[in-house]
Design a protein around this motif. Structure first.
Motif, PDB file in Angstrom:
ATOM      1  N   TRP A  47       0.759  -1.429   0.213  1.00  0.00           N
ATOM      2  CA  TRP A  47       0.280  -0.304  -0.050  1.00  0.00           C
ATOM      3  C   TRP A  47       0.656   1.706   0.260  1.00  0.00           C
ATOM      4  O   TRP A  47       1.726   1.090   1.300  1.00  0.00           O
ATOM      5  N   LEU A  48       0.457   2.020  -0.811  1.00  0.00           N
ATOM      6  CA  LEU A  48       1.618   3.097  -1.343  1.00  0.00           C
ATOM      7  C   LEU A  48       1.037   5.039  -0.569  1.00  0.00           C
ATOM      8  O   LEU A  48      -0.605   4.018  -0.713  1.00  0.00           O
ATOM      9  N   LEU A  49       1.352   5.761  -0.334  1.00  0.00           N
ATOM     10  CA  LEU A  49       0.740   6.780  -0.870  1.00  0.00           C
ATOM     11  C   LEU A  49       1.560   7.838  -1.145  1.00  0.00           C
ATOM     12  O   LEU A  49       3.095   7.835  -1.236  1.00  0.00           O
ATOM     13  N   ARG A  50       0.521   8.346  -2.078  1.00  0.00           N
ATOM     14  CA  ARG A  50       1.082  10.019  -2.989  1.00  0.00           C
ATOM     15  C   ARG A  50       0.456  10.691  -2.576  1.00  0.00           C
ATOM     16  O   ARG A  50      -1.172  11.214  -2.633  1.00  0.00           O
ATOM     17  N   ILE A  51       1.431  11.844  -2.365  1.00  0.00           N
ATOM     18  CA  ILE A  51      -0.049  13.444  -2.261  1.00  0.00           C
ATOM     19  C   ILE A  51       0.279  13.995  -3.219  1.00  0.00           C
ATOM     20  O   ILE A  51       1.253  13.973  -4.073  1.00  0.00           O
ATOM     21  N   GLU A  52      -1.162  14.387  -3.964  1.00  0.00           N
ATOM     22  CA  GLU A  52      -1.136  14.632  -5.449  1.00  0.00           C
ATOM     23  C   GLU A  52      -1.290  16.341  -5.473  1.00  0.00           C
ATOM     24  O   GLU A  52      -2.209  16.698  -4.632  1.00  0.00           O
ATOM     25  N   ASP A  53      -0.060  16.859  -4.993  1.00  0.00           N
ATOM     26  CA  ASP A  53      -0.085  17.771  -5.223  1.00  0.00           C
ATOM     27  C   ASP A  53       0.407  18.901  -6.561  1.00  0.00           C
ATOM     28  O   ASP A  53       1.353  19.848  -6.689  1.00  0.00           O
ATOM     29  N   VAL A  54       0.115  18.159  -7.890  1.00  0.00           N
ATOM     30  CA  VAL A  54      -0.019  18.494  -9.374  1.00  0.00           C
ATOM     31  C   VAL A  54      -0.144  19.782  -9.266  1.00  0.00           C
ATOM     32  O   VAL A  54       0.320  20.456  -9.918  1.00  0.00           O
ATOM     33  N   VAL A  82       7.163   8.335   0.528  1.00  0.00           N
ATOM     34  CA  VAL A  82       5.817   8.888  -0.082  1.00  0.00           C
ATOM     35  C   VAL A  82       6.320   9.576  -1.103  1.00  0.00           C
ATOM     36  O   VAL A  82       7.291  10.472  -1.615  1.00  0.00           O
ATOM     37  N   VAL A  83       5.511   9.168  -2.178  1.00  0.00           N
ATOM     38  CA  VAL A  83       5.545  10.040  -3.398  1.00  0.00           C
ATOM     39  C   VAL A  83       4.850  11.558  -3.638  1.00  0.00           C
ATOM     40  O   VAL A  83       3.281  12.146  -2.956  1.00  0.00           O
ATOM     41  N   TRP A  84       5.255  12.738  -4.244  1.00  0.00           N
ATOM     42  CA  TRP A  84       4.997  13.558  -4.311  1.00  0.00           C
ATOM     43  C   TRP A  84       4.386  14.066  -5.462  1.00  0.00           C
ATOM     44  O   TRP A  84       6.119  14.220  -6.975  1.00  0.00           O
ATOM     45  N   GLN A  85       3.859  14.402  -6.147  1.00  0.00           N
ATOM     46  CA  GLN A  85       2.911  15.059  -7.550  1.00  0.00           C
ATOM     47  C   GLN A  85       4.335  16.093  -8.228  1.00  0.00           C
ATOM     48  O   GLN A  85       4.869  15.839  -9.502  1.00  0.00           O
ATOM     49  N   SER A  86       4.650  17.065  -7.409  1.00  0.00           N
ATOM     50  CA  SER A  86       4.768  18.518  -7.460  1.00  0.00           C
ATOM     51  C   SER A  86       6.992  17.925  -7.821  1.00  0.00           C
ATOM     52  O   SER A  86       6.954  18.742  -8.497  1.00  0.00           O
ATOM     53  N   ALA A  87       7.841  16.629  -7.206  1.00  0.00           N
ATOM     54  CA  ALA A  87       8.352  16.085  -7.662  1.00  0.00           C
ATOM     55  C   ALA A  87       8.531  15.615  -9.266  1.00  0.00           C
ATOM     56  O   ALA A  87      10.042  14.662  -9.540  1.00  0.00           O
ATOM     57  N   ARG A  88       7.625  15.236  -9.749  1.00  0.00           N
ATOM     58  CA  ARG A  88       7.477  14.330 -10.475  1.00  0.00           C
ATOM     59  C   ARG A  88       7.485  14.821 -12.209  1.00  0.00           C
ATOM     60  O   ARG A  88       7.006  14.414 -12.924  1.00  0.00           O
ATOM     61  N   THR A  89       7.902  16.137 -11.956  1.00  0.00           N
ATOM     62  CA  THR A  89       7.260  17.267 -14.043  1.00  0.00           C
ATOM     63  C   THR A  89       7.812  15.934 -14.726  1.00  0.00           C
ATOM     64  O   THR A  89       6.671  15.966 -15.952  1.00  0.00           O
ATOM     65  N   LEU A  90       8.846  15.643 -14.290  1.00  0.00           N
ATOM     66  CA  LEU A  90       9.827  15.056 -15.671  1.00  0.00           C
ATOM     67  C   LEU A  90       8.655  13.443 -16.314  1.00  0.00           C
ATOM     68  O   LEU A  90       8.895  13.909 -17.653  1.00  0.00           O
ATOM     69  N   ALA A  91       8.319  13.334 -15.265  1.00  0.00           N
ATOM     70  CA  ALA A  91       7.731  12.076 -16.032  1.00  0.00           C
ATOM     71  C   ALA A  91       6.414  12.559 -16.713  1.00  0.00           C
ATOM     72  O   ALA A  91       6.544  11.300 -17.677  1.00  0.00           O
TER      73      ALA A  91
END
Ligand code: GLU
Length: 309
Positions: A47-54, A82-91
């Motif tokens: 079970w993963l946790l992602r903060i959706e701050d895109v 924790v995965v932060w969407q704000s850090a995933r722009t490149l993907a």
């Protein structure tokens, strides 16, 4: 192979909880957290946790930290960082470029005002009338970028809500992937994130049911597998509105975790025994994991939760 892929490879579910940091967690968010967590954990999965701050303009400073604190206090344990969407722009950029290279994306000059007369889609957004799909009108520049959607019905079988189908082209039209403010749209971010994390089971609130056909189209366009879906009923107030910051739903951060968790289990049809509110958090979670059944979740889109309205 990372550990998520190992879990998925072994046939074990990989689930996730993906809150948007727009405010403190309310009862409805805890329901989604509990349901997604138990669906994975009861089957021995991850079970993963992602903060959706895109959507950075909608993110509230400090809200994400508050959400993480509340989840920890309630005894939720997630796998990995924790995965932060704000850090995933490149993907998101890489996925967007793939779609663009495949001719699936076009630039659109339309403003919100110009689209104000279009029909409303199921989720209340405007159906895109296709104005720029064959080229920009002379003298206009692209503001946003849209996915070219072919006609045809998208269908899937939701573990709670049953069979769902939608002709996205007819109902929503070509939808936005890269917004006029330069941010990637939620629909693209969620599909890229879930695929890269190896999520096999998306368990979330039924308020997102109408987004799912669009997400399935994107998965197909990007060559990703489509996960299983379970859309849990959302918690409503006495007036039948979804609990949210707008309806002034009570935050649960200061409430007693056992009480809120037992109420969430009850809401999800799991029939928790009376004594569970007095148990330790460990004992409560052990009971919940051992007893969880998706089949008992009410097959409704909204269920009142008056105590938390
Ligand atoms: N971030 C979304 C929300 O908080 C959830 C998205 C999802 O679970 O796919 O409503």
């Amino acid at each position: 192979m990372n550990s998520h892929e190992l879990a998925a490879g072994a046939g074990l579910p990989v689930g996730r909880f993906a809150p948007s940091p727009t405010g403190p967690l309310h009862f409805g968010s805890i329901v989604a957290a509990v349901g997604s967590c138990l669906a994975a954990r009861a089957a021995g999965g991850r079970w993963l946790l992602r903060i959706e701050d895109v959507d950075t303009p909608r993110s509230v400073p400090g809200a994400a930290d508050g959400i993480l604190r509340t989840l920890a206090r309630f005894g939720f344990e997630w796998d990995g960082p924790v995965v932060w969407q704000s850090a995933r722009t490149l993907a998101y950029e890489a996925a967007f470029e793939r779609l663009r290279a495949a001719g699936r994306v076009f630039g659109c000059a339309c403003t919100r005002k110009e689209m104000a007369d279009s029909a409303l889609a199921r989720d209340g957004t405007r159906r895109y009338p296709g104005t720029c799909r064959d080229g920009l009108p002379a003298g206009r520049e692209a503001r946003a970028w849209r996915l070219r959607v072919a006609p045809g019905v998208v269908s899937f079988d939701d573990a709670v809500q049953g069979p769902v189908e939608e002709d996205v082209a007819a109902d929503v039209g070509d939808f936005v992937l890269l917004r006029a403010d330069g941010l990637f749209a939620y629909q693209l971010a969620v599909v890229v994130d879930d695929a890269e994390a190896g999520v096999t089971d998306v368990v979330r609130g039924a308020d997102l049911l109408d987004s799912t056909p669009r997400q399935i189209l994107l998965q197909r366009a990007l060559g990703y597998p489509t996960p299983r879906y379970a859309h849990l009923p959302v918690a409503g107030n006495a007036a039948g509105e979804k609990l949210s910051k707008q309806t002034l739903a009570r935050a649960v951060e200061d409430a007693r975790p056992q009480q809120v968790l037992a109420d969430a289990l009850d809401f999800l049809g799991q029939a928790p025994p009376d004594g569970l509110v007095d148990a330790s958090l460990d004992a409560l979670w052990a009971w919940a994991r051992a007893s969880w059944s998706m089949d008992r979740v009410p097959r409704q889109r909204l269920v009142p939760a008056p105590r938390y309205g």
